[in-house]
Structure formats: C-alpha cells, structure tokens
Design a protein around this motif. Structure first.
Motif, PDB file in Angstrom:
ATOM      1  N   LEU A 123     115.345  46.612  31.045  1.00  0.00           N
ATOM      2  CA  LEU A 123     114.209  46.783  30.138  1.00  0.00           C
ATOM      3  C   LEU A 123     114.684  47.030  28.716  1.00  0.00           C
ATOM      4  O   LEU A 123     115.694  47.687  28.494  1.00  0.00           O
ATOM      5  N   THR A 124     113.941  46.499  27.780  1.00  0.00           N
ATOM      6  CA  THR A 124     114.115  46.816  26.368  1.00  0.00           C
ATOM      7  C   THR A 124     112.749  47.202  25.836  1.00  0.00           C
ATOM      8  O   THR A 124     111.736  46.993  26.512  1.00  0.00           O
ATOM      9  N   GLY A 125     112.729  47.743  24.663  1.00  0.00           N
ATOM     10  CA  GLY A 125     111.458  48.147  24.076  1.00  0.00           C
ATOM     11  C   GLY A 125     110.442  47.027  24.037  1.00  0.00           C
ATOM     12  O   GLY A 125     109.265  47.230  24.306  1.00  0.00           O
ATOM     13  N   GLY A 175     114.539  49.829  21.005  1.00  0.00           N
ATOM     14  CA  GLY A 175     115.680  49.108  21.552  1.00  0.00           C
ATOM     15  C   GLY A 175     115.736  49.244  23.062  1.00  0.00           C
ATOM     16  O   GLY A 175     114.784  48.916  23.757  1.00  0.00           O
ATOM     17  N   ASP A 176     116.825  49.800  23.544  1.00  0.00           N
ATOM     18  CA  ASP A 176     116.991  49.968  24.992  1.00  0.00           C
ATOM     19  C   ASP A 176     116.913  51.432  25.412  1.00  0.00           C
ATOM     20  O   ASP A 176     117.479  51.840  26.413  1.00  0.00           O
ATOM     21  N   PRO A 187     118.294  56.293  28.278  1.00  0.00           N
ATOM     22  CA  PRO A 187     118.306  54.832  28.443  1.00  0.00           C
ATOM     23  C   PRO A 187     117.091  54.378  29.248  1.00  0.00           C
ATOM     24  O   PRO A 187     116.676  55.044  30.198  1.00  0.00           O
ATOM     25  N   LEU A 188     116.537  53.240  28.854  1.00  0.00           N
ATOM     26  CA  LEU A 188     115.453  52.652  29.636  1.00  0.00           C
ATOM     27  C   LEU A 188     116.030  52.137  30.955  1.00  0.00           C
ATOM     28  O   LEU A 188     117.234  51.879  31.049  1.00  0.00           O
ATOM     29  N   PRO A 189     115.186  51.991  31.974  1.00  0.00           N
ATOM     30  CA  PRO A 189     115.685  51.442  33.246  1.00  0.00           C
ATOM     31  C   PRO A 189     116.376  50.094  33.015  1.00  0.00           C
ATOM     32  O   PRO A 189     116.032  49.352  32.093  1.00  0.00           O
ATOM     33  N   ALA A 190     117.337  49.796  33.882  1.00  0.00           N
ATOM     34  CA  ALA A 190     118.126  48.568  33.759  1.00  0.00           C
ATOM     35  C   ALA A 190     117.241  47.345  33.585  1.00  0.00           C
ATOM     36  O   ALA A 190     116.242  47.171  34.290  1.00  0.00           O
TER      37      ALA A 190
END
Length: 147
Positions: A97-99, A74-75, A92-95
C-alpha cells in the motif's frame, strides 16, 4: 502537508486525562474510515502515548490545547501531536500500500438537514467570537471534574 500526503484528519482536545480516551476513539474511527483497520491497535497505542505525555506535561490548572493529526503520506501513516511542540511517530503502511492506493473517503463540508433548518430559523451573527471569559469558564468547568 507535502505533495505526497493523500489524506489528513485532525482533532483538537484540551490537555486533560480524557484526551487520551478521545484520541483512542479518534484513531479507531479514522483508520476504520480509511480502511486501515489492521493498523488500529499499533497506531492507537502510539497516539495515546504521545497525547498522555503532553497531558502529563500540561498545567492541570490551565490546560492548553493538543492537536492530534493522522496523515497518510507516501508509504507511511504518521501520527502528529502538537501543543506548541510537535512530536510525531511514523508507521509503515501494510505491504503493497501507498498513500495513493489507500481507499480514502473524501468529505464535503455540508450541513445536515437539521442544521440547515435551525440555521434558517435563527439569524447567524458571523462576527460572534467566543470571548476569553467564556473560554476560561469552560476550561474551569472541565478541569473541576478532574480534581
């Protein structure tokens, strides 16, 4: 692994103090490969802390195995550490970005040319297993270096 999981990589280690350094290297390599370098420091700190706790809880005379797993889902980036009891930490992934948007490498299970050459020269016994006695000698040798 659920359907939102885009990539997974894991490493199995013996629950000795050296597992913490191996975890750091594993995280750094994997996140570099996944183009998530901005997350390396925070992820490495989290993973190393989780592994250090498992190592501290392990019996130094008979350390078990610890599995360190990184997954993009996901994120978030999830760090899982399992020695029979799973602990996890999500970041959380960087702003933005999603998987599915992280440029992930896809690996093929393929032998190197040298490995293929060696395999061709030597017959392989597919029924061979590492015996309990051999594993105990390996663990004893690894543990002896840390006494």
């Amino acid at each position: 692994m659920n359907s939102d999981t885009a990539q997974v990589d894991d490493l199995q280690l013996i629950a000795l103090p050296s597992a913490v350094n191996c975890t750091d290297l594993f995280v750094r390599f994997t996140l570099s490969e996944w183009s998530l370098r901005p997350m390396v420091e925070e992820t490495s700190r989290a993973a190393c802390q989780l592994v250090a706790e498992k190592v501290d809880d392990a019996d130094p005379k008979a350390p078990g195995l610890v599995t360190v797993r990184l997954l993009v889902s996901g994120d978030r980036l999830v760090v899982e550490v399992d020695d029979g009891t799973l602990v996890a930490h999500a970041l959380p992934l960087p702003a933005g970005l999603t998987g599915s948007s992280v440029p992930l490498p896809r690996r093929e299970r393929r032998r190197s040319r040298a490995a293929e050459r060696i395999a061709a020269e030597q017959p392989v016994d597919d029924g061979a297993e590492i015996g309990h006695e051999v594993m105990q000698r390996i663990l004893y040798g690894l543990n002896r270096d840390h006494d």
